[in-house]
Enzyme design. Structure first.
Site, PDB file in Angstrom:
ATOM      1  N   HIS A  76       4.049   7.377  -2.188  1.00 21.32           N
ATOM      2  CA  HIS A  76       2.740   7.306  -1.438  1.00 21.32           C
ATOM      3  C   HIS A  76       2.864   8.361   0.005  1.00 21.32           C
ATOM      4  O   HIS A  76       1.791   8.973  -0.034  1.00 21.32           O
ATOM      5  CB  HIS A  76       2.509   5.887  -1.026  1.00 21.32           C
ATOM      6  CG  HIS A  76       2.161   5.153  -2.083  1.00 21.32           C
ATOM      7  ND1 HIS A  76       3.077   3.495  -2.162  1.00 21.32           N
ATOM      8  CD2 HIS A  76       1.503   4.991  -3.044  1.00 21.32           C
ATOM      9  CE1 HIS A  76       2.656   3.033  -3.355  1.00 21.32           C
ATOM     10  NE2 HIS A  76       1.591   3.637  -3.815  1.00 21.32           N
ATOM     11  N   LYS A  89      -4.672  -8.582  -8.864  1.00 22.69           N
ATOM     12  CA  LYS A  89      -3.185  -8.117  -9.457  1.00 22.69           C
ATOM     13  C   LYS A  89      -2.020  -8.871  -8.597  1.00 22.69           C
ATOM     14  O   LYS A  89      -0.749  -8.558  -8.935  1.00 22.69           O
ATOM     15  CB  LYS A  89      -3.031  -6.674  -8.535  1.00 22.69           C
ATOM     16  CG  LYS A  89      -3.881  -5.440  -9.624  1.00 22.69           C
ATOM     17  CD  LYS A  89      -3.228  -4.120  -8.936  1.00 22.69           C
ATOM     18  CE  LYS A  89      -3.551  -2.999  -9.974  1.00 22.69           C
ATOM     19  NZ  LYS A  89      -3.219  -1.735  -9.478  1.00 22.69           N
ATOM     20  N   ARG A 129       1.832  11.187 -11.098  1.00 25.25           N
ATOM     21  CA  ARG A 129       3.198  11.179 -11.154  1.00 25.25           C
ATOM     22  C   ARG A 129       3.625  11.993 -12.713  1.00 25.25           C
ATOM     23  O   ARG A 129       4.469  12.822 -12.682  1.00 25.25           O
ATOM     24  CB  ARG A 129       3.914   9.864 -11.286  1.00 25.25           C
ATOM     25  CG  ARG A 129       3.986   9.408  -9.875  1.00 25.25           C
ATOM     26  CD  ARG A 129       4.195   7.918  -9.850  1.00 25.25           C
ATOM     27  NE  ARG A 129       3.094   7.185 -10.070  1.00 25.25           N
ATOM     28  CZ  ARG A 129       2.889   5.854 -10.078  1.00 25.25           C
ATOM     29  NH1 ARG A 129       3.791   5.306  -9.646  1.00 25.25           N
ATOM     30  NH2 ARG A 129       1.650   5.358 -10.445  1.00 25.25           N
ATOM     31  N   SER A 177       5.570   1.261  -6.794  1.00 29.41           N
ATOM     32  CA  SER A 177       5.647   0.049  -6.116  1.00 29.41           C
ATOM     33  C   SER A 177       6.460  -0.909  -6.799  1.00 29.41           C
ATOM     34  O   SER A 177       7.280  -1.909  -6.700  1.00 29.41           O
ATOM     35  CB  SER A 177       4.687  -0.467  -5.518  1.00 29.41           C
ATOM     36  OG  SER A 177       3.814   0.393  -4.807  1.00 29.41           O
TER      37      SER A 177
HETATM   38  P1  ADP Z   1      -2.962   1.359  -7.633  1.00 24.37           P
HETATM   39  O1  ADP Z   1      -3.023  -0.137  -7.813  1.00 24.37           O
HETATM   40  O2  ADP Z   1      -4.443   1.987  -7.150  1.00 24.37           O
HETATM   41  O3  ADP Z   1      -2.333   2.032  -8.758  1.00 24.37           O
HETATM   42  P2  ADP Z   1      -0.908   2.065  -6.053  1.00 24.37           P
HETATM   43  O4  ADP Z   1      -0.552   1.816  -4.695  1.00 24.37           O
HETATM   44  O5  ADP Z   1       0.208   1.861  -7.176  1.00 24.37           O
HETATM   45  O6  ADP Z   1      -2.265   1.543  -6.397  1.00 24.37           O
HETATM   46  O7  ADP Z   1      -1.158   3.732  -6.257  1.00 24.37           O
HETATM   47  C1  ADP Z   1      -1.900   4.406  -5.473  1.00 24.37           C
HETATM   48  C2  ADP Z   1      -2.102   5.929  -5.707  1.00 24.37           C
HETATM   49  O8  ADP Z   1      -0.802   6.437  -5.629  1.00 24.37           O
HETATM   50  C3  ADP Z   1      -2.228   6.188  -7.138  1.00 24.37           C
HETATM   51  O9  ADP Z   1      -3.177   7.351  -7.333  1.00 24.37           O
HETATM   52  C4  ADP Z   1      -0.675   6.233  -7.790  1.00 24.37           C
HETATM   53  O10 ADP Z   1      -1.115   7.014  -8.910  1.00 24.37           O
HETATM   54  C5  ADP Z   1      -0.366   7.055  -6.669  1.00 24.37           C
HETATM   55  N1  ADP Z   1       0.973   6.966  -6.380  1.00 24.37           N
HETATM   56  C6  ADP Z   1       1.925   5.849  -6.569  1.00 24.37           C
HETATM   57  N2  ADP Z   1       3.253   6.204  -6.525  1.00 24.37           N
HETATM   58  C7  ADP Z   1       3.159   7.486  -6.401  1.00 24.37           C
HETATM   59  C8  ADP Z   1       4.406   8.199  -6.486  1.00 24.37           C
HETATM   60  N3  ADP Z   1       5.745   7.988  -6.579  1.00 24.37           N
HETATM   61  N4  ADP Z   1       3.976   9.676  -6.442  1.00 24.37           N
HETATM   62  C9  ADP Z   1       2.730  10.008  -6.255  1.00 24.37           C
HETATM   63  N5  ADP Z   1       1.861   9.086  -6.437  1.00 24.37           N
HETATM   64  C10 ADP Z   1       2.033   7.918  -6.495  1.00 24.37           C
END
Ligand code: ADP
Length: 161
Positions: free
Chosen positions: A17, A41, A90, A128
């Site tokens: 992130h 969630k 990703r 996460s």
């Molecule tokens: P959500 O519940 O919206 O998926 P996340 O916190 O899991 O929330 O992710 C938020 C955004 O960050 C999403 O667009 C996700 O694809 C991106 N994201 C999560 N982890 C990574 C990572 N390791 N590298 C790049 N983007 C990421």
């Protein structure tokens, strides 16, 4: 002033992130990291905790703010006067869902563009969910999250809690 919203659950924030936030901060005058309430969630961290963890991680970036939101993302983005939504991609596995989401958001408000950013290759396997899994099993998460997130995971997953 060009504003972008970076929405997500951030349960908790990872280095992946952060990588996306740093890239977005180079492109926009103002980036708002918007933590989604997302009760459905069943997040490990409360909204307040998730916001606090993000806030601490981005404190050194002057034009990055942290906020939370509930409800329709496009409405929140419009209220923040944002012209763009930033999402991280990703791997191909992210694509289908993100593509659908972006087109739906465009239908809801065509003035807001969705921008996809790719993280550094070492973060492409990072989520996460995986970080929580490793922490739960007692594994080392320091390469994947900032130190204060690591400490928060330790506290949260202490046996007996
Ligand atoms: P959500 O519940 O919206 O998926 P996340 O916190 O899991 O929330 O992710 C938020 C955004 O960050 C999403 O667009 C996700 O694809 C991106 N994201 C999560 N982890 C990574 C990572 N390791 N590298 C790049 N983007 C990421």
């Amino acid at each position: 002033m060009r504003t972008a919203i970076y929405p997500g659950s951030f349960d908790p924030l990872t280095n992946g992130h952060l990588d996306v936030i740093q890239r977005a901060a180079k492109l926009f005058d103002r980036v708002v990291v918007a933590v989604a309430v997302n009760e459905s969630k069943q997040p490990l961290f409360t909204l307040r905790e998730r916001v606090a963890l993000v806030k601490k991680a981005v404190a050194y970036l002057p034009h990055v703010e942290t906020d939370s939101f509930d409800g329709l993302l496009v409405e929140y983005a419009a209220a923040q006067k944002a012209g763009a939504i930033v999402r991280g991609l990703r791997a191909v596995s992210d694509f289908e869902f993100e593509f659908q989401l972006a087109l739906m958001n465009r239908k809801l408000d065509e003035k807001i563009e969705t921008i996809f950013m790719m993280p550094k290759d070492t973060y492409t396997f990072l989520s996460s969910r995986i970080v929580k899994e490793i922490a739960r099993l007692g594994g080392e998460v320091s390469p994947f999250v900032p130190a204060h997130v690591q400490a928060a995971l330790k506290r949260k997953l202490k046996p007996g809690k």
